[in-house]
Design a protein around this motif. Sequence first.
Motif, PDB file in Angstrom:
ATOM      1  N   GLY A  54       0.817  -1.212   0.000  1.00  0.00           N
ATOM      2  CA  GLY A  54       0.000   0.000   0.000  1.00  0.00           C
ATOM      3  C   GLY A  54       0.848   1.258   0.000  1.00  0.00           C
ATOM      4  N   SER A  84       0.733   3.791  -3.167  1.00  0.00           N
ATOM      5  CA  SER A  84       0.229   5.153  -2.931  1.00  0.00           C
ATOM      6  C   SER A  84       1.183   6.226  -3.461  1.00  0.00           C
ATOM      7  N   HIS A  85       2.432   5.842  -3.721  1.00  0.00           N
ATOM      8  CA  HIS A  85       3.420   6.804  -4.210  1.00  0.00           C
ATOM      9  C   HIS A  85       3.834   6.563  -5.652  1.00  0.00           C
TER      10      HIS A  85
END
Length: 144
Positions: A138, A142-143
């Motif tokens: 995650g 997310s980046h």
Amino acid sequence: MSDTLKLVCETCGQANRIPAGRLADGPKCGSCGDPLVTGKVAELDIATHDKATRGDELPLVVDYWAPWCGPCRMMAPELAKAAGALKGRARFAKINTEDFPAVSQRLGIRGIPLLVLWKSGHEIARLPGARPAAEIEGFVRSHL
């Protein structure tokens, strides 16, 4: 993403240009012949760490750890799961901060385990503490 990606071989430190569309085809280092995208966690020395964090154009997640650290050892299999799940989207490596204390000093690392996400010479984000594979995935997703 551009047509090619620069990836530093985690074995010999040689920079390689790989067509972005060929990452799933198992590209190999032009110098030593080792695979460049394995879905595994590579062990880095300080010279290869510095080349890869400065030059890799595919996101690189580096685990800063030490063998005496219980949470570091506990997280190792979780990191390996995340590396397999994100094969082709990110590469994973680790560096032993006990063997290479200069890297900790230079990066201002105060606690381990610490995951740092790098891309094209820039630190994108940090994730401190031992984490399960799902949280590591995650964090990276997310980046991206």
